[in-house]
Design a protein around this motif. Structure first.
Motif, mmCIF file in Angstrom:
data_model
loop_
_atom_site.group_PDB
_atom_site.id
_atom_site.type_symbol
_atom_site.label_atom_id
_atom_site.label_comp_id
_atom_site.label_asym_id
_atom_site.label_seq_id
_atom_site.Cartn_x
_atom_site.Cartn_y
_atom_site.Cartn_z
ATOM 1 N N ILE A 64 0.824 -1.217 0.000
ATOM 2 C CA ILE A 64 0.000 0.000 0.000
ATOM 3 C C ILE A 64 0.858 1.267 0.000
ATOM 4 C CG2 ILE A 64 -2.007 -1.087 1.062
ATOM 5 C CD1 ILE A 64 -1.118 -0.063 3.760
ATOM 6 N N GLY A 65 2.163 1.102 -0.141
ATOM 7 C CA GLY A 65 3.047 2.253 -0.314
ATOM 8 C C GLY A 65 3.544 2.900 0.954
ATOM 9 N N MET A 66 3.409 2.217 2.101
ATOM 10 C CA MET A 66 3.917 2.793 3.346
ATOM 11 C C MET A 66 5.415 2.538 3.478
ATOM 12 S SD MET A 66 0.799 1.785 5.948
ATOM 13 C CE MET A 66 1.496 2.631 7.365
ATOM 14 N N LYS A 67 6.074 3.423 4.203
ATOM 15 C CA LYS A 67 7.510 3.274 4.420
ATOM 16 C C LYS A 67 7.797 2.103 5.349
ATOM 17 C CE LYS A 67 8.246 8.271 4.026
ATOM 18 N NZ LYS A 67 8.667 9.499 4.737
ATOM 19 N N LYS A 68 9.045 1.636 5.319
ATOM 20 C CA LYS A 68 9.467 0.590 6.246
ATOM 21 C C LYS A 68 9.560 1.151 7.664
ATOM 22 C CE LYS A 68 12.048 -2.475 3.156
ATOM 23 N NZ LYS A 68 13.344 -3.173 2.936
ATOM 24 N N ILE A 69 9.431 0.260 8.645
ATOM 25 C CA ILE A 69 9.617 0.674 10.037
ATOM 26 C C ILE A 69 11.031 1.234 10.173
ATOM 27 C CG2 ILE A 69 9.580 -0.069 12.434
ATOM 28 C CD1 ILE A 69 6.878 -0.259 11.016
ATOM 29 N N GLY A 135 1.425 6.967 8.149
ATOM 30 C CA GLY A 135 0.192 6.435 7.591
ATOM 31 C C GLY A 135 -0.380 7.193 6.414
ATOM 32 N N THR A 136 0.198 8.366 6.105
ATOM 33 C CA THR A 136 -0.367 9.169 5.019
ATOM 34 C C THR A 136 0.619 9.467 3.887
ATOM 35 O OG1 THR A 136 0.164 11.216 6.222
ATOM 36 C CG2 THR A 136 -2.030 10.286 6.545
ATOM 37 N N ASP A 137 1.913 9.421 4.154
ATOM 38 C CA ASP A 137 2.914 9.693 3.115
ATOM 39 C C ASP A 137 3.184 8.397 2.344
ATOM 40 O OD1 ASP A 137 4.847 10.807 1.530
ATOM 41 O OD2 ASP A 137 6.398 10.820 3.069
ATOM 42 N N LEU A 138 2.321 8.123 1.371
ATOM 43 C CA LEU A 138 2.362 6.849 0.662
ATOM 44 C C LEU A 138 3.069 6.985 -0.684
ATOM 45 C CD1 LEU A 138 -1.325 5.722 1.323
ATOM 46 C CD2 LEU A 138 0.701 5.306 2.732
ATOM 47 N N ASP A 139 3.679 5.908 -1.110
ATOM 48 C CA ASP A 139 4.341 5.859 -2.410
ATOM 49 C C ASP A 139 3.278 5.844 -3.509
ATOM 50 O OD1 ASP A 139 5.791 5.357 -4.678
ATOM 51 O OD2 ASP A 139 6.883 3.634 -3.875
ATOM 52 N N PRO A 140 3.293 6.836 -4.425
ATOM 53 C CA PRO A 140 2.277 6.862 -5.487
ATOM 54 C C PRO A 140 2.378 5.671 -6.447
ATOM 55 C CG PRO A 140 3.987 8.509 -5.886
ATOM 56 C CD PRO A 140 4.226 7.972 -4.506
ATOM 57 N N LYS A 141 3.510 4.973 -6.418
ATOM 58 C CA LYS A 141 3.690 3.811 -7.291
ATOM 59 C C LYS A 141 3.344 2.504 -6.578
ATOM 60 C CE LYS A 141 7.423 6.094 -9.853
ATOM 61 N NZ LYS A 141 8.859 6.004 -10.268
ATOM 62 N N ASN A 152 -9.899 10.465 -2.599
ATOM 63 C CA ASN A 152 -8.676 10.806 -1.868
ATOM 64 C C ASN A 152 -8.028 9.540 -1.319
ATOM 65 O OD1 ASN A 152 -9.124 13.696 -2.077
ATOM 66 N ND2 ASN A 152 -10.746 13.426 -0.559
ATOM 67 N N PRO A 153 -6.695 9.499 -1.285
ATOM 68 C CA PRO A 153 -6.012 8.311 -0.729
ATOM 69 C C PRO A 153 -6.419 8.081 0.722
ATOM 70 C CG PRO A 153 -4.468 9.737 -1.897
ATOM 71 C CD PRO A 153 -5.752 10.500 -1.798
ATOM 72 N N LEU A 154 -6.587 6.834 1.079
ATOM 73 C CA LEU A 154 -6.949 6.506 2.455
ATOM 74 C C LEU A 154 -5.760 6.718 3.386
ATOM 75 C CD1 LEU A 154 -9.016 3.211 1.992
ATOM 76 C CD2 LEU A 154 -9.895 5.473 2.530
ATOM 77 N N SER A 155 -6.059 7.018 4.635
ATOM 78 C CA SER A 155 -5.018 7.131 5.656
ATOM 79 C C SER A 155 -4.899 5.807 6.402
ATOM 80 C CB SER A 155 -5.355 8.247 6.642
ATOM 81 O OG SER A 155 -4.475 8.228 7.736
ATOM 82 N N TYR A 156 -3.673 5.368 6.602
ATOM 83 C CA TYR A 156 -3.431 4.129 7.335
ATOM 84 C C TYR A 156 -2.769 4.416 8.674
ATOM 85 C CZ TYR A 156 -4.281 2.370 2.645
ATOM 86 O OH TYR A 156 -4.843 2.120 1.415
#
Length: 204
Positions: A64-69, A135-141, A152-156
């Motif tokens: 879902i494009g979230m960064k790694k821990i 939870g919101t800065d997601l990779d667009p790819k 709008n993109p969902l927030s995780y």
């Protein structure tokens, strides 16, 4: 003042538990994971509850494009927080010792408590800001892109405190052992102030 000084020393020393025990825990539950995935947040880094939890969480987040821990070297907080906690514990123990020998007023204990409370609130604000970015800065790819009804993109973002449904996961976010030790220590310093103030009035 002797009792209040002892309470101040004990209360301050309890902060050192944060070097051994986690401050916070975030746990993810889902039908496809019989054992929940969890991560313990320490003042110097993040560790999985089980050996492969961080790896599995990163794997899920990738889709879902979230960064790694983040690793300790990737967040300044993990370098600064241990210094702040160690400094506040040392200062509190010193104040308790001075109070024990009647060298300072119990109002110094209250000043320490106020400072600790301010630092704690700043820490919680910083933690929530990290969760929001996480939870919101997601990779667009990203492989999976989910949006709300308006596109709008969902927030995780996991909750700061409590439980919340995120897709097919339920995220739980609660204090852990280190936090309870810190809260207990701060309460003891409040008792130390009351006890010291009462003892001072009785001597007048």
């Amino acid at each position: 003042m002797k009792l209040s000084g002892i309470l101040m020393v004990i209360g301050s020393a309890l902060l050192l538990g944060l070097f051994l025990y986690p401050l916070w825990n975030i746990r993810l539950e889902a039908p496809q994971y019989p054992d929940p995935l969890g991560m313990d947040i320490y003042i110097a880094g993040i560790e999985g509850e089980e050996e492969f939890d961080i790896q599995n969480i990163d794997g899920i987040n990738h889709y879902i494009g979230m960064k790694k821990i983040p690793k300790p070297s990737e967040m300044w907080e993990f370098n600064v927080f241990p210094l702040v906690i160690g400094g506040m514990a040392g200062l509190g123990i010193l104040l308790g010792a001075l109070g024990f020998f009647g060298k300072i007023s119990p109002n110094w204990f209250l000043a320490w408590l106020v400072l600790m409370a301010i630092l704690g609130l700043l820490g919680m604000y910083d933690f929530n800001s990290w969760l929001l970015e996480y939870g919101t800065d997601l990779d667009p790819k990203a492989i999976i892109k989910l949006t709300d009804a308006e596109g709008n993109p969902l927030s995780y973002k996991p909750p700061l405190l409590g439980s919340e449904r995120i897709l097919n996961f339920t995220a739980h976010s609660y204090p852990e052992t280190g936090a309870y030790m810190m809260f207990t220590g701060m309460f003891l310093t409040l008792v130390a102030w009351f006890t010291g103030r009462k003892a001072k009035k009785n001597r007048i």
